[in-house]
Scaffold this motif. Structure first.
Motif: not given
Length: 397
Positions: A6, A10, A13, A75, A182, A184
Motif C-alpha cells: 500500500l 492508498n 483513500t 472497490k 486511490g 486498492p
C-alpha cells in the motif's frame, strides 16, 4: 494479511471513505427548521422523516453490501455506493415538494448503506495487530471530523436558503473519484486464504456478530439522545445563548476524534477493561448533564459523553476482526456497522416510548435515565470482563 503493498495515497483513500458515514445526517439535521418554514403545512413527523428516511434503506443495504462483497470487488461497490449517495443526496435541491425530497432521501440511504461497512472490511483484510487497531480507530475519528466540519459549514450555507446545503453532497462525488484512483483492488476473499487460528462458524456468521450489532446500536442510541436534544434542552433550560448551541452539539463528535486517535494505545494498556472504563466515562457525562445548569458544565458533560462513546466503535470493529474468520468478515461488518444507523434511527422512537410510558417528557429526566442505564451497563460489562479473564487463567493453568 494481504500481500498488497500500500502507498500513502492508498491509506489516505481508505481513511477518506468514513468521511461520509454519517454525512447524510450531519448535513440535513441542522436545516430542519428552515425546511419547516418552507413547508408550513408539514407535520412534525413528516419533517423528522426528512432526517431519518435514509436509515430505512441504509440499514438493510449495509447488510446487503457485506454479502455483495463476497462476490464483487469492494472497490467497485464503494464507487457505486458513492455515486448513488452523491446523486441522490444532491437531487432534493431541485425538488419542490416534501414527498419528492423524502423519496430521494430514501434512495440516498441505499448509497450510504453500500459504503458503510466496506472500509472496515478492507482494513481488516489488509492490516493486522496494532496497525489494524490504529486504522479502525482512525475511521471513527474521520467520521466525527466530518460531523464537526459539516455542522459548521452547513450553518453558513444555510444563509443562502434551505436547498443549498443539499449541494454539499457533491463531496460524495469528489470522494468517489478519489476512490477510483486511490483505493486498492479488494476482490472477494476465498476460504483458502482464511485465518488458520480462527474457528469456523458453519455457513453463517458467528452469533457474536449479532451481539456486537446490538452493542454498536446501543452505543449510538445513547450518543444520539444527547445530540438530538441538546438544542431543545439548552433552550428550555435557558442555558447559554443561541450561538453556543452549535458549540455544544459539536463537542461530543469533536472529542470522539481524540478517542479514535488514542484507541490503539488505550486498548493495548487496558484490553477488554476498555469497555467498562469507556461506559463509565459515558455514564459520568450523563450524570453531569443531569445536574448541569450552566454552559460550562454542559460542555464538560458533552466532552465526557464524546470521549466515552468514541472509544467503543473501534473496539467493536476490532473485536469483529478478531472473532470472525476472514472469509466471513465482509458479511459480519455489514451487519455490525448497520448498528450505527440502527442506533440513530431507534433513538427518537425509544425516547417517545419512554415519555409515553412514564408520562415524563423533560430532557433532564431522559439524561438521568441514560446515566442509570449506562451505570447498569458498566456493572454488567465489568462482570463479563472479569469472567473472561478468569476463564483465560483457568485455560492457561
Amino acid at each position: 494479511m494481504s500481500s498488497i503493498k500500500l502507498t500513502k495515497f492508498n491509506i489516505f483513500t481508505i481513511l477518506l471513505i468514513p468521511f461520509v458515514w454519517i454525512y447524510e445526517l450531519s448535513v440535513v439535521a441542522p436545516i430542519l427548521g428552515k425546511i419547516a418554514e418552507a413547508f408550513p403545512n408539514a407535520s412534525t413527523f413528516e419533517l423528522q422523516l426528512v432526517v431519518v428516511m435514509p436509515f430505512f434503506t441504509s440499514i438493510p443495504f449495509s447488510i446487503i453490501s457485506g454479502k455483495l462483497a463476497k462476490k464483487y470487488d469492494k472497490k467497485n461497490l464503494i464507487v457505486l455506493g458513492l455515486l448513488i449517495y452523491g446523486l441522490a443526496g444532491i437531487t432534493p435541491f431541485f425538488c419542490h415538494t416534501l414527498p419528492q425530497i423524502l423519496v430521494f432521501r430514501l434512495i440516498t440511504g441505499i448509497g450510504v448503506g453500500m459504503v458503510l461497512p466496506l472500509p472496515n472490511s478492507i482494513i481488516a483484510e489488509l492490516f493486522t495487530g496494532i496497525q489494524r487497531e490504529k486504522m479502525l480507530g482512525a475511521t471513527t475519528s474521520v467520521a466525527n471530523i466530518a460531523n464537526v466540519l459539516d455542522s459548521i459549514a452547513v450553518g453558513f450555507i444555510l444563509t443562502l436558503g434551505w436547498k443549498y446545503p443539499f449541494l454539499c453532497f457533491i463531496v460524495c462525488i469528489i470522494i468517489m473519484f478519489v476512490a477510483m484512483a486511490g483505493l486498492p483492488k479488494c476482490p472477494p476473499v476465498s476460504q483458502s486464504f482464511d485465518d488458520s487460528n480462527l474457528q469456523t462458524s458453519g455457513k453463517g456468521v458467528p452469533k457474536i456478530v449479532y451481539g456486537l450489532l446490538l452493542f454498536m446500536a446501543a452505543n449510538w442510541m445513547f450518543f444520539s439522545f444527547n445530540i438530538n436534544n441538546t438544542a431543545l434542552f439548552m433552550t428550555t433550560e435557558h442555558i447559554g445563548v443561541p450561538w453556543m448551541i452549535g458549540i455544544a452539539i459539536s463537542l461530543p463528535g469533536g472529542i470522539s476524534i481524540i478517542s479514535g486517535i488514542i484507541f490503539s494505545n488505550f486498548y493495548n494498556k487496558t484490553k477488554h477493561f476498555l469497555v467498562p472504563i469507556a461506559i463509565t466515562i459515558f455514564a459520568l457525562g450523563y450524570v453531569v448533564m443531569f445536574f448541569t445548569h450552566s454552559f460550562a458544565t454542559q460542555c464538560i458533560a458533552n466532552c465526557l459523553i464524546g470521549f466515552g462513546s468514541g472509544l467503543i466503535p473501534p473496539y467493536i470493529l476490532n473485536l469483529t476482526s478478531q472473532k470472525v474468520e476472514l472469509s466471513k468478515r465482509d458479511s459480519a461488518y455489514g451487519i455490525v456497522t448497520a448498528g450505527i444507523h440502527i442506533g440513530f434511527l431507534s433513538s427518537p422512537f425509544i425516547q417517545l416510548f419512554i415519555s409515553t410510558v412514564t408520562g415524563i417528557e423533560t430532557f433532564r429526566t431522559l439524561y438521568g435515565m441514560c446515566a442509570i442505564g449506562l451505570i447498569i451497563c458498566t456493572v454488567i460489562s465489568f462482570i463479563a470482563v472479569m469472567r473472561i479473564k478468569k476463564d483465560s487463567i483457568i485455560e492457561t493453568a
